[in-house]
Design an enzyme around this catalytic site. Structure first.
Site, PDB file in Angstrom:
ATOM      1  CB  CYS A  15      -0.937  -0.026   1.205  1.00 32.89           C
ATOM      2  SG  CYS A  15      -1.677   1.562   1.609  1.00 32.89           S
TER       3      CYS A  15
ATOM      4  CB  CYS B  78       0.728   1.426   4.237  1.00 34.26           C
ATOM      5  SG  CYS B  78      -1.001   0.919   4.222  1.00 34.26           S
TER       6      CYS B  78
ATOM      7  CB  CYS C 221      -8.419  -4.254  -8.619  1.00 31.79           C
ATOM      8  SG  CYS C 221      -8.398  -5.840  -7.764  1.00 31.79           S
TER       9      CYS C 221
ATOM     10  CB  CYS D 188      -8.952  -7.054 -11.090  1.00 28.96           C
ATOM     11  SG  CYS D 188     -10.123  -6.681  -9.769  1.00 28.96           S
TER      12      CYS D 188
END
Length: 507
Positions: free
Chosen positions: A62, A65, A407, A410
């Site tokens: 992330c 993050c 994503c 995905c």
């Protein structure tokens, strides 16, 4: 599902609203790490030993993050010297063993920061800044008393800002049922508001100064600037505070002081009316004035009102599939995700259009990408305007993926679904399809999409199943073969042919 819709919508708005983080240095620190690392094995044991602990749920991949990490560590270092020390911890929610923990704490995105009190018995959202100094200041307040005593005009001036909501209790004495209920409210809502209490209303900047209490006075930087309450039931107080802290019309622009009110707008349970126009246009004041009149007339009717500058609202335009040539425009969104749109709006259209909405006379607006002219790839592209035809009315067994272009999971799944589709390419009863859930509306009461990718299987007869199995080619093929049915359209054609034959035979 409503919460997911609101949650996704809010994220899109905030993505265009939030101010940028400070640049993060990349040097590795060899000093002591002050942030505790927790996992499933030690989480509850550690939390139970602390009256106040802050936990970040993060994922190693992330970006936000990674930006937060050095600020969070710096804040932990500073707060370790606080009296008493404030403990900061982190959990890698991407680890398989910790996913159940993340689910228990309703982690829907990264990073998510929670404040745990009383050994974990009370859990609150962290709603403060994400730079080290901001984290420190916010947590010092959160770890202290929920309400600050106001003893002087200076105390009141420091607490009651012109740009934030502050709740102050005025009492003849700091005891009794009213004071206890006020303290309970302050503890419950301390993550959302600042609280103070005083014995002297004369110290406060606004409102009747001769009041001796008990009275709760809410100060706010909009509308009537303050409101007094005298109902000290905790639930009633909470409702009054929440209702009074939302502006009659929320302003969505680049002013960071409006940010908390935009968040509250999207978090409330009302239908959401949103007027978008260019704030530099000559007609803006005319729109503002009439829109506010409509908002005031509909107060308490279950609709919240927002006015947004098009320059700051590109997230909304992306979410709704709107275009600049439709401005000025108004959108109303229900909590079930249903939307209503009036483009190229005139000021005198606003009141009548809102009335038509309330009278259920408007047709819903559906965001859809164009139906592809050519749809020849193994995995068929579905858009909102072709969902019924390709999925529900096709009479086929359809495996449908809801995905987002950004994503990672995905993207990993895409070649696997291609292989599955190729395997069924010559099977007229099976179809593999995909829908970009960020660019197309879909019936949220039918499909419960809480993350990406989400897959559903619709059998030929119309039975709908959410797929939660493995993600290999073999897993998908096995599932489809187990749950497929004969094509309902094929059966219908056969029956029609039989009927025609019987009719001809009779003739």
């Amino acid at each position: 599902m409503a919460s997911m819709v609101s949650f996704c919508f809010l994220l899109l708005f905030l993505a265009f609203f939030a101010s940028s983080f400070n640049e993060i240095y990349a040097e590795e620190s060899e000093s002591k790490e002050f942030v505790l690392t927790l996992d499933k094995s030690n989480f509850f044991d550690t939390v139970s030993k602390h009256n106040f602990i802050v936990v970040e749920f993060y994922a190693p991949w992330c970006g936000h993050c990674k930006k937060l990490a050095p600020e969070y560590e710096k804040a932990a270092s500073i707060l370790s010297s606080h009296d008493p020390p404030v403990i900061l911890a982190k959990v890698d929610a991407n680890e398989e063993a910790n996913k159940e923990l993340a689910s228990e704490f309703e982690v829907r995105g990264f990073p998510t920061i929670k404040i745990l009190r009383n050994g974990g018995k009370i859990v609150q959202e962290y709603k403060g800044p994400r730079d080290a100094d901001g984290i420190v200041d916010y947590l010092k307040k959160q770890s202290g008393p929920p309400s600050a005593e106001i003893k002087s005009i200076e105390d009141a001036t420091n607490l009651v800002s012109e740009k934030k909501i502050v709740v102050v209790g005025i009492f003849p004495k700091f005891s009794g049922e009213e004071f206890e209920n006020f303290s309970a409210l302050a503890e419950k809502l301390r993550s959302d508001y600042e609280f103070g209490h005083t014995l002297d209303a004369k110290l406060l900047p606004r409102g009747e100064s001769s009041v001796s209490g008990p009275v709760v006075r809410l100060f706010k930087p909009f509308d009537e600037l303050f409101v007094d309450f005298q109902d000290f039931d905790v639930n009633a107080l909470e409702k009054l505070v929440e209702e009074s802290s939302v502006p009659t019309v929320t302003i969505f622009d680049k002013d960071p002081s409006n940010h908390p009110f935009v968040v509250k707008f999207f978090n409330n349970a009302n239908a959401k009316a949103m007027l978008f126009l260019n704030f530099t246009s000559e007609v803006v004041e005319s729109f503002r004035s009439i829109y506010r009149e409509v908002a005031e007339k509909n107060k308490g009717e279950g609709i919240s009102f927002l006015i947004g500058d098009t320059e700051s609202s590109q997230g909304a335009f992306q979410y709704f599939g709107l275009r600049d040539d439709q401005v000025p425009l108004i959108v109303i969104q229900n909590n079930d995700g249903t939307k209503y749109l009036k483009p190229n709006l005139e000021p005198d259209h606003i009141a009548s259009w809102v009335k038509e909405y309330k009278d259920c006379k408007l047709s819903p607006y559906r965001k859809s990408e164009p139906i592809p002219e050519h749809n020849n790839e193994p995995v068929k592209v579905v858009v909102a305007d072709s969902l019924d035809e390709i999925v529900f009315k096709s009479g086929k067994n359809v495996l449908l993926e809801f995905y987002a272009p950004w994503c990672g999971h995905c993207k990993q799944l895409a070649p696997i679904l291609d292989e599955v589709a190729v395997s069924f390419e010559n099977d007229p009863d099976v179809l593999i399809a995909k829908l970009d859930a960020t660019a197309n509306d879909y019936p949220t009461n039918t499909f419960d999409v809480k993350g990406y990718p989400t897959l559903y299987f619709k059998s030929a007869s119309g039975e709908l199943l959410q797929y939660d199995g493995g993600r290999t080619k073999e897993d998908f093929i096995e599932f489809i073969e187990k749950n497929r049915e004969k094509s309902s359209k094929k059966e219908s054609i056969v029956k029609d042919d039989q009927t025609d034959s019987e009719t001809k035979a009779e003739l």
